[in-house]
Design a protein around this motif. Structure first.
Motif, PDB file in Angstrom:
ATOM      1  N   PHE A 306      12.301   2.587  -1.363  1.00  0.00           N
ATOM      2  CA  PHE A 306      10.875   2.734  -1.650  1.00  0.00           C
ATOM      3  C   PHE A 306      10.100   1.474  -1.261  1.00  0.00           C
ATOM      4  CE2 PHE A 306      12.001   5.834  -5.270  1.00  0.00           C
ATOM      5  CZ  PHE A 306      11.924   6.910  -4.402  1.00  0.00           C
ATOM      6  N   ALA A 307      10.753   0.306  -1.405  1.00  0.00           N
ATOM      7  CA  ALA A 307      10.087  -0.961  -1.105  1.00  0.00           C
ATOM      8  C   ALA A 307      10.127  -1.303   0.376  1.00  0.00           C
ATOM      9  CB  ALA A 307      10.730  -2.086  -1.914  1.00  0.00           C
ATOM     10  N   VAL A 308      11.102  -0.771   1.112  1.00  0.00           N
ATOM     11  CA  VAL A 308      11.295  -1.157   2.511  1.00  0.00           C
ATOM     12  C   VAL A 308      10.625  -0.195   3.487  1.00  0.00           C
ATOM     13  CG1 VAL A 308      13.049  -1.380   4.322  1.00  0.00           C
ATOM     14  CG2 VAL A 308      13.419  -2.428   2.088  1.00  0.00           C
ATOM     15  N   SER A 313       2.557  -4.689   2.134  1.00  0.00           N
ATOM     16  CA  SER A 313       1.781  -5.913   2.288  1.00  0.00           C
ATOM     17  C   SER A 313       0.451  -5.783   1.546  1.00  0.00           C
ATOM     18  CB  SER A 313       1.504  -6.168   3.774  1.00  0.00           C
ATOM     19  OG  SER A 313       0.726  -5.103   4.308  1.00  0.00           O
ATOM     20  N   TYR A 314      -0.214  -6.923   1.377  1.00  0.00           N
ATOM     21  CA  TYR A 314      -1.580  -6.922   0.837  1.00  0.00           C
ATOM     22  C   TYR A 314      -2.516  -6.379   1.912  1.00  0.00           C
ATOM     23  CZ  TYR A 314      -6.012  -8.763  -0.994  1.00  0.00           C
ATOM     24  OH  TYR A 314      -7.297  -8.896  -1.451  1.00  0.00           O
ATOM     25  N   ASP A 315      -3.302  -5.364   1.564  1.00  0.00           N
ATOM     26  CA  ASP A 315      -4.229  -4.782   2.531  1.00  0.00           C
ATOM     27  C   ASP A 315      -5.360  -4.099   1.758  1.00  0.00           C
ATOM     28  OD1 ASP A 315      -5.604  -3.364   4.502  1.00  0.00           O
ATOM     29  OD2 ASP A 315      -3.796  -2.962   5.663  1.00  0.00           O
ATOM     30  N   SER A 316      -6.517  -4.750   1.713  1.00  0.00           N
ATOM     31  CA  SER A 316      -7.629  -4.207   0.932  1.00  0.00           C
ATOM     32  C   SER A 316      -8.134  -2.894   1.507  1.00  0.00           C
ATOM     33  CB  SER A 316      -8.768  -5.225   0.862  1.00  0.00           C
ATOM     34  OG  SER A 316      -9.222  -5.557   2.167  1.00  0.00           O
ATOM     35  N   GLU A 317      -8.053  -2.735   2.819  1.00  0.00           N
ATOM     36  CA  GLU A 317      -8.529  -1.495   3.432  1.00  0.00           C
ATOM     37  C   GLU A 317      -7.632  -0.305   3.086  1.00  0.00           C
ATOM     38  OE1 GLU A 317      -9.058  -1.966   7.596  1.00  0.00           O
ATOM     39  OE2 GLU A 317     -10.646  -3.472   7.398  1.00  0.00           O
ATOM     40  N   GLU A 318      -6.375  -0.580   2.777  1.00  0.00           N
ATOM     41  CA  GLU A 318      -5.438   0.480   2.406  1.00  0.00           C
ATOM     42  C   GLU A 318      -5.284   0.616   0.892  1.00  0.00           C
ATOM     43  OE1 GLU A 318      -4.045   2.635   4.444  1.00  0.00           O
ATOM     44  OE2 GLU A 318      -5.108   1.723   6.135  1.00  0.00           O
ATOM     45  N   GLY A 336       6.910  -8.762   8.777  1.00  0.00           N
ATOM     46  CA  GLY A 336       5.497  -8.420   8.786  1.00  0.00           C
ATOM     47  C   GLY A 336       5.171  -7.095   8.135  1.00  0.00           C
ATOM     48  N   HIS A 337       6.047  -6.613   7.272  1.00  0.00           N
ATOM     49  CA  HIS A 337       5.943  -5.246   6.755  1.00  0.00           C
ATOM     50  C   HIS A 337       6.229  -5.136   5.266  1.00  0.00           C
ATOM     51  CE1 HIS A 337       7.568  -1.150   5.984  1.00  0.00           C
ATOM     52  NE2 HIS A 337       6.694  -0.760   6.893  1.00  0.00           N
ATOM     53  N   THR A 338       7.255  -5.848   4.787  1.00  0.00           N
ATOM     54  CA  THR A 338       7.755  -5.668   3.425  1.00  0.00           C
ATOM     55  C   THR A 338       7.530  -6.913   2.590  1.00  0.00           C
ATOM     56  OG1 THR A 338       9.468  -4.152   4.202  1.00  0.00           O
ATOM     57  CG2 THR A 338       9.790  -5.132   2.032  1.00  0.00           C
ATOM     58  N   SER A 339       6.987  -6.719   1.399  1.00  0.00           N
ATOM     59  CA  SER A 339       6.798  -7.829   0.469  1.00  0.00           C
ATOM     60  C   SER A 339       8.116  -8.157  -0.227  1.00  0.00           C
ATOM     61  CB  SER A 339       5.748  -7.465  -0.582  1.00  0.00           C
ATOM     62  OG  SER A 339       5.806  -8.344  -1.681  1.00  0.00           O
ATOM     63  N   PRO A 340       8.584  -9.397  -0.158  1.00  0.00           N
ATOM     64  CA  PRO A 340       9.814  -9.762  -0.868  1.00  0.00           C
ATOM     65  C   PRO A 340       9.658  -9.642  -2.380  1.00  0.00           C
ATOM     66  CG  PRO A 340       8.739 -11.715   0.018  1.00  0.00           C
ATOM     67  CD  PRO A 340       8.020 -10.537   0.589  1.00  0.00           C
ATOM     68  N   LEU A 341       8.436  -9.839  -2.876  1.00  0.00           N
ATOM     69  CA  LEU A 341       8.208  -9.703  -4.310  1.00  0.00           C
ATOM     70  C   LEU A 341       8.423  -8.260  -4.762  1.00  0.00           C
ATOM     71  CD1 LEU A 341       7.271 -11.143  -6.903  1.00  0.00           C
ATOM     72  CD2 LEU A 341       4.929 -10.469  -6.325  1.00  0.00           C
ATOM     73  N   ILE A 342       7.838  -7.310  -4.033  1.00  0.00           N
ATOM     74  CA  ILE A 342       8.037  -5.900  -4.361  1.00  0.00           C
ATOM     75  C   ILE A 342       9.505  -5.529  -4.193  1.00  0.00           C
ATOM     76  CG2 ILE A 342       7.396  -3.538  -3.765  1.00  0.00           C
ATOM     77  CD1 ILE A 342       5.118  -5.059  -5.020  1.00  0.00           C
ATOM     78  N   LEU A 343      10.149  -6.063  -3.171  1.00  0.00           N
ATOM     79  CA  LEU A 343      11.555  -5.748  -2.901  1.00  0.00           C
ATOM     80  C   LEU A 343      12.462  -6.211  -4.033  1.00  0.00           C
ATOM     81  CD1 LEU A 343      13.616  -4.630  -0.904  1.00  0.00           C
ATOM     82  CD2 LEU A 343      13.667  -6.868   0.211  1.00  0.00           C
TER      83      LEU A 343
END
Length: 482
Positions: A306-308, A313-318, A336-343
């Motif tokens: 789910f995380a990968v 990423s942080y994206d205000s438009e999304e 450039g795709h997956t947040s290590p914190l969320i992972l």
């Protein structure tokens, strides 16, 4: 001769009511001060929800539901419009709006106290009352807590050990009111169907494959639940036809699309907050490793996927901004795709949920699992992936789940089975989280120097991308034209 029932309500009801009144009084104090004109919550209240209330009040009891200024269904605003016809002052409206929070806090605390006793029950309920995303909704004219109250009632009905006509009747009525308040919470109709499929406690299977036993009886009960859900479903369909979509026409260009990062985000929030409930669910997690290892490992691996797979990423438009997304923004991304914190956090959240589902009694475990699945499915269809929309639900799951786990553990051992340090941790964990929440909430309210100017001319379309105006003087809102 049987003894007469005591005129004094049970202690768990009194404890819950007292708990709710304390936080309701705090909300009234903030709502009566100059801070009510500051910050993002004031901005939403004054520029969207209060104009809707006052517009409904001008033609009350008739109201035009075709294209008002809130993205939610209109029951909250319509009820307060009735109050506005008696006393239109903002203070009165805010006081009446806060009653939904009073009911939410009181009902949750009373349920917890009845389940695990006064000390632990009140400690478990503290974090949700102190949460920035719950307490602020009890101050300003925002419909969120009315929705969370409905979600809590639906959870409590589905968790009843006995499935009967009362569950269906009360659930059907609650679901209608909830769908009229916040349409996205129509997912709770699935809780009623899940409760029907499970049956009463003695009919609830312990294993997954047991869900497919005695199919005829489960199907008949589920048909009854679908009938109970039908009025609310018809109501939502009516609004969809009226609006030409799931929200009023004026916002359909702003809110659209889905957000596949929702499950990972939900699990990440759970992973953070579950740390403070480790005293309650820690023994269940150890037991899950011993007895349900395959399930625990499978859930953790699913959380990694789910995380990968979706972008985290942080994206205000999304719609991925505010809350823990601000921390995501600081850290470098993987590929450039997956947040290590969320992972990291999502698997922790998945492990905590497995501990709750397997550590509670079978019926409670299945219902709480269904609640997580239903909530994430509904939120995935929303483009705005905000902590404001997830944190209250995560807290409800952790609080109710912790109470269920502790209650089952106590019943197994004929009392409080935990040694002193673990028992103290069970109390201290949620109390510490509540203290941290209280500091964050107080700081956010007090240090916000942005004064909000309500939109007074009815030009609400411009508010899509508008922000609160720094240092602008506050003034009473002029009702928009009908």
């Amino acid at each position: 001769m049987s003894a007469r029932p005591s005129p004094i309500p049970p202690r768990w009801i009194l404890a819950g009511l007292g708990f709710g009144l304390v936080f309701y009084a705090a909300a009234l104090a903030v709502g009566s001060s100059e801070y009510r004109y500051r910050g993002r919550f004031a901005y939403d209240a004054f520029n969207y929800h209060e104009p809707t209330i006052r517009a409904f009040a001008e033609t009350f009891p008739k109201a035009d539901f075709t294209n008002y200024w809130s993205a939610t269904t209109p029951l909250y605003h319509y009820l307060l419009a009735g109050v506005a016809t008696i006393d239109p002052s903002r203070t009165t409206l805010m006081a009446f709006g806060g009653l939904f929070a009073l009911a939410l806090f009181a009902c949750l605390a009373a349920w917890c106290v009845r389940k695990v006793g006064a000390a632990l029950g009140l400690a478990l309920a503290l974090p949700i009352a102190a949460s920035l995303y719950v307490f602020t909704q009890s101050v300003w004219l925002l419909p969120d807590n009315a929705g969370w109250l409905g979600v809590l009632v639906m959870l409590a009905l589905a968790l009843r050990r006995r499935f009967d006509a009362l569950t269906l009747f009360a659930g059907g009525i609650t679901l209608v009111l909830l769908a009229m308040t916040r349409q996205i919470h129509s997912w709770t109709g699935g809780l009623l169907v899940a409760a029907a499929w499970l049956g009463s406690a003695h009919q609830t299977p312990r294993s997954f494959w047991g869900l497919f036993s005695d199919l005829r009886a489960r199907a008949w009960r589920s048909m009854g639940a679908l009938i109970a859900v039908a009025p609310a479903a018809s109501l939502v369909v009516t609004f969809v036809i009226l609006w030409g979509g799931l929200i009023v026409p004026r916002y359909q260009g702003k809110y659209h699309g889905a957000n596949p990062a929702t499950p990972a985000f939900f699990l990440a929030i759970t992973g953070i907050l579950a740390v403070f409930f480790v005293g309650a669910i820690g023994p269940a997690l150890i037991d899950a490793w011993r007895r349900h290892r395959a399930l625990l490992i499978g859930a953790v691996l699913a959380a990694v996927l789910f995380a990968v797979v979706p972008e985290t990423s942080y994206d205000s438009e999304e719609g991925r901004y505010s809350g823990i997304w601000n921390a995501v923004k600081i850290l470098p991304l993987i590929a450039g795709h997956t947040s290590p914190l969320i992972l990291v956090l999502a698997p922790l959240g998945a492990a905590a949920l497995v501990a709750i589902v397997t550590g509670a009694r079978p019926r409670a475990g299945w219902v709480l699992a269904a609640a997580c699945l239903g909530f994430c499915t509904a939120q995935t269809a929303s483009p705005e992936l905000w902590q404001r929309y997830h944190e209250p639900m995560v807290l409800l799951i952790l609080i109710i789940g912790s109470a269920e786990v502790v209650s089952r553990r106590r019943s197994r051992f004929g009392g409080t089975p935990d040694p002193g340090p673990l028992s103290a941790l069970t109390l201290a964990g949620p109390a510490t989280l509540a203290l941290l929440f209280a500091v964050l909430t107080t700081t956010t309210i007090v240090q916000n120097s942005t004064w909000v100017t309500p939109i007074a001319d009815g030009a609400f379309e411009r508010a899509h991308d508008a922000e609160p105006i720094p240092n602008a003087p506050a003034f009473e809102l002029i009702p928009p034209p009908p």
